[in-house]
Each structure stands twice: as C-alpha cells, then as structure tokens.
Scaffold this active site. Structure first.
Site, PDB file in Angstrom:
ATOM      1  N   HIS A  97       0.842  -1.193   0.000  1.00 33.40           N
ATOM      2  CA  HIS A  97       0.000   0.000   0.000  1.00 33.40           C
ATOM      3  C   HIS A  97       0.874   1.239   0.000  1.00 33.40           C
ATOM      4  O   HIS A  97       1.996   1.222   0.492  1.00 33.40           O
ATOM      5  CB  HIS A  97      -0.960   0.006   1.193  1.00 33.40           C
ATOM      6  CG  HIS A  97      -0.286  -0.244   2.504  1.00 33.40           C
ATOM      7  ND1 HIS A  97       0.073  -1.511   2.915  1.00 33.40           N
ATOM      8  CD2 HIS A  97       0.109   0.605   3.483  1.00 33.40           C
ATOM      9  CE1 HIS A  97       0.659  -1.426   4.091  1.00 33.40           C
ATOM     10  NE2 HIS A  97       0.695  -0.156   4.466  1.00 33.40           N
ATOM     11  N   HIS A  99       0.832   5.136   1.157  1.00 33.23           N
ATOM     12  CA  HIS A  99       0.184   6.189   1.936  1.00 33.23           C
ATOM     13  C   HIS A  99       0.266   7.490   1.130  1.00 33.23           C
ATOM     14  O   HIS A  99       1.349   7.849   0.645  1.00 33.23           O
ATOM     15  CB  HIS A  99       0.920   6.422   3.260  1.00 33.23           C
ATOM     16  CG  HIS A  99       0.950   5.230   4.179  1.00 33.23           C
ATOM     17  ND1 HIS A  99       0.087   5.090   5.239  1.00 33.23           N
ATOM     18  CD2 HIS A  99       1.742   4.129   4.197  1.00 33.23           C
ATOM     19  CE1 HIS A  99       0.350   3.959   5.878  1.00 33.23           C
ATOM     20  NE2 HIS A  99       1.359   3.360   5.267  1.00 33.23           N
TER      21      HIS A  99
HETATM   22  P1  5GP Z   1       1.552   0.271   7.399  1.00 36.56           P
HETATM   23  O1  5GP Z   1       1.733   0.441   8.889  1.00 36.56           O
HETATM   24  O2  5GP Z   1       1.546  -1.196   7.022  1.00 36.56           O
HETATM   25  O3  5GP Z   1       2.465   1.087   6.559  1.00 36.56           O
HETATM   26  O4  5GP Z   1       0.121   0.854   7.084  1.00 36.56           O
HETATM   27  C1  5GP Z   1      -1.067   0.197   7.375  1.00 36.56           C
HETATM   28  C2  5GP Z   1      -2.120   1.265   7.483  1.00 36.56           C
HETATM   29  O5  5GP Z   1      -3.394   0.651   7.433  1.00 36.56           O
HETATM   30  C3  5GP Z   1      -2.053   2.051   8.795  1.00 36.56           C
HETATM   31  O6  5GP Z   1      -1.820   3.426   8.505  1.00 36.56           O
HETATM   32  C4  5GP Z   1      -3.406   1.797   9.449  1.00 36.56           C
HETATM   33  O7  5GP Z   1      -3.904   2.950  10.072  1.00 36.56           O
HETATM   34  C5  5GP Z   1      -4.253   1.364   8.286  1.00 36.56           C
HETATM   35  N1  5GP Z   1      -5.320   0.442   8.626  1.00 36.56           N
HETATM   36  C6  5GP Z   1      -5.225  -0.660   9.433  1.00 36.56           C
HETATM   37  N2  5GP Z   1      -6.405  -1.328   9.456  1.00 36.56           N
HETATM   38  C7  5GP Z   1      -7.253  -0.628   8.652  1.00 36.56           C
HETATM   39  C8  5GP Z   1      -8.621  -0.827   8.267  1.00 36.56           C
HETATM   40  O8  5GP Z   1      -9.300  -1.772   8.655  1.00 36.56           O
HETATM   41  N3  5GP Z   1      -9.166   0.108   7.422  1.00 36.56           N
HETATM   42  C9  5GP Z   1      -8.442   1.164   6.948  1.00 36.56           C
HETATM   43  N4  5GP Z   1      -9.064   2.020   6.139  1.00 36.56           N
HETATM   44  N5  5GP Z   1      -7.158   1.371   7.293  1.00 36.56           N
HETATM   45  C10 5GP Z   1      -6.569   0.489   8.129  1.00 36.56           C
END
Ligand code: 5GP
Ligand code: ZN
Length: 111
Positions: A97, A99
């Site tokens: 993903h 951001h």
């Molecule tokens: P990472 O930490 O892997 O870079 O980003 C994962 C992102 O997914 C985090 O910013 C977190 O807030 C977001 N996130 C986690 N669970 C969910 C969810 O169920 N729905 C949405 N829309 N975002 C989520």
C-alpha cells in the site's frame, strides 16, 4: 475468504471510505489518519510489498495517485507518498500500500 485485510476491503467484506477506484486500483481513507488527509492506494492484485510489484502494477498505482491528486487540492498544495516495507519500515499490513498524506504542512524528514 482471504486472510489479507486489504484483499477483504477490495472484496467489500470489510467496509472502507473509498476515494478512488478503477479496474486495477483502490484508494480509501486510512482508519487512523496521520495527517489531515491520509489515504491508502492499493493494487487489486495482491503482493506483499513494493519490491514484489511489477512495472505494470507500479504504473497502475502511480497513475491512480496522479489522477486522484490532480482532481483535488492535493497537487497544488503538495502531498507525500510513502510505502513502508517489512520490519524496519514499520509495515503492519502485508498487502502493498502507498500512503498519500497531505491537507496540512508535513514535517520534513530529519528536522
Ligand atoms: P503500514 O503500517 O503497514 O504502513 O500501514 C497500514 C495502514 O493501514 C495504517 O496506517 C493503518 O492505520 C491502516 N489500517 C489498518 N487497518 C485498517 C482498516 O481496517 N481500514 C483502513 N481504512 N485502514 C486500516
Ligand atoms: Zn491482499
């Protein structure tokens, strides 16, 4: 049923606040925003992190981000794109993903 959270969001099994969708890419609001505007852009075909994506998938993602940011104030005011990878990168969801952060002045790295 997939055990991948973002594949389940793509399948509509878990609700999300969608802001962009085409045949290949979904954009939706991050549930725990780290900026006034915080979106996640994901490819509809699963990969674990950015190093697993091929050039077509990367192009799909960045074309989607470009189209989305050009259609609102983000492009004019500026924004940031980040993809966290594995442990040191702080990745918590293992479906690649990107951001997209903006809507306010973001802190400069290292300052
Ligand atoms: P990472 O930490 O892997 O870079 O980003 C994962 C992102 O997914 C985090 O910013 C977190 O807030 C977001 N996130 C986690 N669970 C969910 C969810 O169920 N729905 C949405 N829309 N975002 C989520
Ligand atoms: Zn997935």
């Amino acid at each position: 049923m997939s055990d991948c959270l973002f594949c389940r969001i793509i399948a509509g099994e878990i609700p999300s606040a969608k802001v962009f969708e085409n045949d290949h890419v979904l954009g939706f609001k991050d549930l725990y925003p780290q900026a006034k505007e915080h979106y996640l852009f994901i490819h509809k075909s699963h990969s674990k992190n950015v190093n697993e994506m091929d050039s077509t998938q990367l192009s799909d993602i960045f074309s989607a981000i470009k189209e989305f940011t050009q259609n609102n104030d983000l492009e004019e005011n500026g924004f940031r794109v980040v993809s966290n990878v594995n442990k040191h990168g702080g990745q918590t969801v293992f479906h690649t993903h990107f951001h997209v952060l903006g809507g306010e002045q973001l802190k400069h790295f290292g300052s």
